[in-house]
Design an enzyme around this catalytic site. Sequence first.
Site, PDB file in Angstrom:
ATOM      1  CB  THR A  70      -0.899   0.001   1.258  1.00 62.30           C
ATOM      2  OG1 THR A  70      -1.491   1.280   1.414  1.00 62.30           O
ATOM      3  CG2 THR A  70      -0.095  -0.279   2.534  1.00 62.30           C
ATOM      4  CG  ASP A  71      -1.131   4.972  -0.996  1.00 61.11           C
ATOM      5  OD1 ASP A  71      -1.655   4.348  -0.050  1.00 61.11           O
ATOM      6  OD2 ASP A  71      -1.740   5.845  -1.649  1.00 61.11           O
ATOM      7  CD  GLU A  72      -3.041   3.538   4.699  1.00 60.37           C
ATOM      8  OE1 GLU A  72      -2.686   3.341   5.872  1.00 60.37           O
ATOM      9  OE2 GLU A  72      -4.209   3.468   4.321  1.00 60.37           O
ATOM     10  CE  LYS A  87      -0.025  -4.474   3.054  1.00 59.33           C
ATOM     11  NZ  LYS A  87      -0.473  -5.805   2.520  1.00 59.33           N
ATOM     12  CE1 TYR A  91      -3.287  -2.535   5.948  1.00 57.48           C
ATOM     13  CE2 TYR A  91      -3.237  -0.189   5.447  1.00 57.48           C
ATOM     14  CZ  TYR A  91      -3.285  -1.510   5.030  1.00 57.48           C
ATOM     15  OH  TYR A  91      -3.317  -1.793   3.684  1.00 57.48           O
TER      16      TYR A  91
END
Length: 334
Positions: free
Chosen positions: A121-123, A152, A148
């Site tokens: 994810t870009d997060e 990741k 979260y």
Amino acid sequence: MRILVTGGAGFIGSNFVRRTLDSRPDASVTVLDAMTYAANPANLTGLDPARFALLKEDIRAADLVDELVAESDLVVHFAAESHNDNSLRDPFAFVRTNVEGTVTLVEAAARHGVRFHHISTDEVFGDLDLDDPARFTPETPYSPSSPYSASKAASDHFVRAYVRSAGLEATISNCSNNYGPRQHPEKFIPRQITTLLEGGTPRLYGAGDNVRDWIHVDDHNDAVWTIIERGEIGRTYLIGADGERSNRAVVGDLLEIFGRGRDDFVHVTDRPGHDRRYAIDASSTLALGWEPRYTDFRSGLEQTVGWYRANPGWWRETRASAEEKYAITEEVIG
Ligand code: NAD
Ligand code: DAU
């Protein structure tokens, strides 16, 4: 081609399974999915049993994972605890699945020399200021903000470490916010759509200025296939479709689609540590020849509304349980 898809009963994984079986007659798919609250068995109904199997098990079940990976040509790893708000309540579930689960999979893939694609994810990059012209690139330093995104980020680091030290043949993709059919109603867009379908009022966290970079789930999965087929082992690819929008603008569009005023929403308790803005520079994936097809966000949104309108049996119960969780901490603030 025998493909092992983890998390294939969730939103993006099930879309990948359906698109793969539809578009690749030579492919057979085994889904390994623990069928958590986020999975929906209806996501995988109607598939040809000669080319598709679903195994209900945790990705940390090392012996089973070893067996399944050994008999696969490709592993595509979607399984995750995926919701930020839940990670603030129960971070350990995120460590177990996103970190331990990923390590279990890469151990097996490296041992058996099986091609691995990791969905991230870009997060992992943290957030950007609202007025910053910058976008995330594969070189952006990792700076996750929630349990979260930290889990990741850890999983990405493990994949990279196994490429370097165990010869794992892996690629990684970091995608922006997905929307489309079959997304769990705990997430922003389906939560607002199902609220509107029930005649309620959309709920914006805080001021509603936060920006997300939306991409249709079909475009995400087409990019994943492009990276699997043309990506370079060990590299990270960013997937996005120039879909930056504030949450307020998205809610305004949805309200209009339902024939209501753009400002007919309420503000509710903000998410602690709420990331301000995500924005993807997708040149790394565009350079492989992929292009998004859903370039008109408004019509993608209308199609998605149409899907939820036509499938109330899919979302009614899951929406009710998601709303029970939200009701514990969420208050209307304006
Ligand atoms: P989802 O929550 O809809 O689905 C996750 C699936 O993983 C579910 O079917 C669940 O049962 C399964 N799962 C969870 N824990 C498991 C375990 N221990 N063992 C086996 N299966 C398990 O998630 P999603 O939105 O489809 O996201 C899929 C992947 O894409 C995730 O890795 C997520 O980080 C990533 N991603 C999501 C988005 C997005 O906007 N939703 C954007 C970028 C990346
Ligand atoms: O960027 C990719 C990520 O996108 C994925 O890695 C995650 O798995 C996925 O859940 C998503 O994370 P977000 O936290 O951005 O998505 P969410 O749908 O939870 O929220 C989107 C934005 O909307 C965020 O700014 C919070 C806000 N929001 C959310 C809900 C549920 C609201 O304003 N109101 C709401 O009711």
